[in-house]
Design an enzyme around this catalytic site. Sequence first.
Site, PDB file in Angstrom:
ATOM      1  N   HIS A  68       0.826  -1.211   0.000  1.00 17.38           N
ATOM      2  CA  HIS A  68       0.000   0.000   0.000  1.00 17.38           C
ATOM      3  C   HIS A  68       0.865   1.269   0.000  1.00 17.38           C
ATOM      4  O   HIS A  68       0.474   2.281  -0.573  1.00 17.38           O
ATOM      5  CB  HIS A  68      -0.995  -0.042   1.160  1.00 17.38           C
TER       6      HIS A  68
ATOM      7  N   HIS B 292      -6.876  -7.915  -8.807  1.00 14.50           N
ATOM      8  CA  HIS B 292      -7.227  -8.794  -7.679  1.00 14.50           C
ATOM      9  C   HIS B 292      -7.607  -7.872  -6.515  1.00 14.50           C
ATOM     10  O   HIS B 292      -6.775  -7.560  -5.662  1.00 14.50           O
ATOM     11  CB  HIS B 292      -6.043  -9.670  -7.300  1.00 14.50           C
TER      12      HIS B 292
ATOM     13  N   SER C  89      -6.795  -2.036  -1.247  1.00 11.57           N
ATOM     14  CA  SER C  89      -6.241  -1.240  -2.346  1.00 11.57           C
ATOM     15  C   SER C  89      -7.323  -0.450  -3.092  1.00 11.57           C
ATOM     16  O   SER C  89      -7.072   0.703  -3.491  1.00 11.57           O
ATOM     17  CB  SER C  89      -5.423  -2.115  -3.307  1.00 11.57           C
TER      18      SER C  89
ATOM     19  N   GLU D 183     -12.588  -9.187  -9.019  1.00 13.79           N
ATOM     20  CA  GLU D 183     -12.493 -10.058  -7.837  1.00 13.79           C
ATOM     21  C   GLU D 183     -13.299 -11.316  -8.107  1.00 13.79           C
ATOM     22  O   GLU D 183     -14.458 -11.230  -8.511  1.00 13.79           O
ATOM     23  CB  GLU D 183     -13.032  -9.310  -6.589  1.00 13.79           C
TER      24      GLU D 183
ATOM     25  N   GLY E  22      -9.059 -11.340 -13.246  1.00  9.08           N
ATOM     26  CA  GLY E  22      -8.396 -10.060 -13.502  1.00  9.08           C
ATOM     27  C   GLY E  22      -7.320 -10.146 -14.559  1.00  9.08           C
ATOM     28  O   GLY E  22      -7.122  -9.211 -15.336  1.00  9.08           O
TER      29      GLY E  22
ATOM     30  N   ASP F 104      -2.268  -8.121  -7.709  1.00 14.06           N
ATOM     31  CA  ASP F 104      -2.035  -8.556  -6.326  1.00 14.06           C
ATOM     32  C   ASP F 104      -2.662  -9.927  -6.102  1.00 14.06           C
ATOM     33  O   ASP F 104      -3.577 -10.067  -5.284  1.00 14.06           O
ATOM     34  CB  ASP F 104      -2.650  -7.487  -5.391  1.00 14.06           C
TER      35      ASP F 104
HETATM   36  N1  SAM Z   1      -5.504  -6.024  -3.598  1.00 11.43           N
HETATM   37  C1  SAM Z   1      -6.189  -6.226  -2.333  1.00 11.43           C
HETATM   38  C2  SAM Z   1      -5.710  -5.197  -1.338  1.00 11.43           C
HETATM   39  O1  SAM Z   1      -4.526  -4.810  -1.367  1.00 11.43           O
HETATM   40  O2  SAM Z   1      -6.527  -4.751  -0.525  1.00 11.43           O
HETATM   41  C3  SAM Z   1      -5.984  -7.630  -1.802  1.00 11.43           C
HETATM   42  C4  SAM Z   1      -6.213  -8.723  -2.806  1.00 11.43           C
HETATM   43  S1  SAM Z   1      -5.945 -10.366  -2.222  1.00 11.43           S
HETATM   44  C5  SAM Z   1      -4.231 -10.450  -1.974  1.00 11.43           C
HETATM   45  C6  SAM Z   1      -6.168 -11.287  -3.694  1.00 11.43           C
HETATM   46  C7  SAM Z   1      -7.613 -11.404  -4.131  1.00 11.43           C
HETATM   47  O3  SAM Z   1      -7.642 -11.914  -5.464  1.00 11.43           O
HETATM   48  C8  SAM Z   1      -8.451 -12.374  -3.307  1.00 11.43           C
HETATM   49  O4  SAM Z   1      -9.557 -11.681  -2.809  1.00 11.43           O
HETATM   50  C9  SAM Z   1      -8.873 -13.467  -4.290  1.00 11.43           C
HETATM   51  O5  SAM Z   1     -10.192 -13.932  -4.077  1.00 11.43           O
HETATM   52  C10 SAM Z   1      -8.777 -12.756  -5.616  1.00 11.43           C
HETATM   53  N2  SAM Z   1      -8.471 -13.567  -6.792  1.00 11.43           N
HETATM   54  C11 SAM Z   1      -7.735 -14.694  -6.896  1.00 11.43           C
HETATM   55  N3  SAM Z   1      -7.541 -15.029  -8.190  1.00 11.43           N
HETATM   56  C12 SAM Z   1      -8.161 -14.063  -8.936  1.00 11.43           C
HETATM   57  C13 SAM Z   1      -8.272 -13.800 -10.323  1.00 11.43           C
HETATM   58  N4  SAM Z   1      -7.691 -14.605 -11.232  1.00 11.43           N
HETATM   59  N5  SAM Z   1      -8.946 -12.707 -10.725  1.00 11.43           N
HETATM   60  C14 SAM Z   1      -9.524 -11.871  -9.835  1.00 11.43           C
HETATM   61  N6  SAM Z   1      -9.441 -12.064  -8.490  1.00 11.43           N
HETATM   62  C15 SAM Z   1      -8.758 -13.134  -8.046  1.00 11.43           C
END
Ligand code: SAM
Length: 284
Positions: free
Chosen positions: A19, A42, A103, A121, A147, A167
């Site tokens: 962040h 993500h 994020s 997501e 994503g 992410d």
């Molecule tokens: N970026 C966020 C933050 O900093 O607040 C945290 C994201 S977390 C590390 C990763 C997220 O990606 C999870 O909620 C998961 O469900 C989602 N996810 C996993 N594979 C994905 C994909 N291929 N496309 C979109 N979302 C995905």
Amino acid sequence: MLSYRHAFHAGNHADVLKHCALLGALERMARKETPFLYVDTHAGAGAYRLEEGYAAQNREWEGGAAALARAVVAPLPLALSRYLHAIDGFRRGEGRGDAYPGSPSLAMAALRPQDRAAFFELHGADFELLLTRYRDERRVRCARSNGFASLKALLPPPSRRALILMDPSYELGTDYDAVVAAVDEGLKRLANAVILVWYPLLARPEARALPDALAATAARRDRPWIDARLSVEPLVDGARGMSGSGVFIANPGYGLAEELAEALPVLAAAFGPKGDHILRRGGD
Ligand code: SAM
């Protein structure tokens, strides 16, 4: 089926590093009047409550955001004071001292009326939380879709300016190759795209190889990059847990490397006696 829930990890040391870097990149995007597109491939739930539910179980944030807030360093490096200021502003807006911005929330606070955002997501419950938060926000489009795959169609945006956060949770082993391919595709479609990738420091070979694969991708596309890593304990062969994390940024923009170089030692010290850091850069 995906089982990762970011709420367990909200505000931990990895979130703080990611962040801080994201806020530095957002601030640089807003230096020019021309609109930009922010893409969060993500996105997670968008916001968290640290004293409730999953976040309150392991209380990972105590070793991250809370540890930084306790660190007594004067003056604080710019990247860290900007981060603490953003957390504080978010908490005031939510009316809760335990609120923590994901994020998407950090980005929305930095976006201007002319900018746009796309949040992806896949997890059903987190997607619902994300959608509920941004349903009425005309600058944002939320989609429950992959994503990595969805990014292509958004690039290049009409303004030819974009900041992309990738992410992944790395819950799937395929995420390692997918993130490298997505960075390559992103830079192919928009050479000046600022692309920020978070990655875990883990003993598994794919994780160890990832930063160099990302650097090679940026170099092949002839773009500058930085790679900032922060560990809270040494990385030991065969260990199962995450010893820290890193952020790789293609096209970081003027001064972001210096900002992170100043912040990393302070973060490493705030996160415990075994904390360490590395900053590499190339292509500039
Ligand atoms: N970026 C966020 C933050 O900093 O607040 C945290 C994201 S977390 C590390 C990763 C997220 O990606 C999870 O909620 C998961 O469900 C989602 N996810 C996993 N594979 C994905 C994909 N291929 N496309 C979109 N979302 C995905």
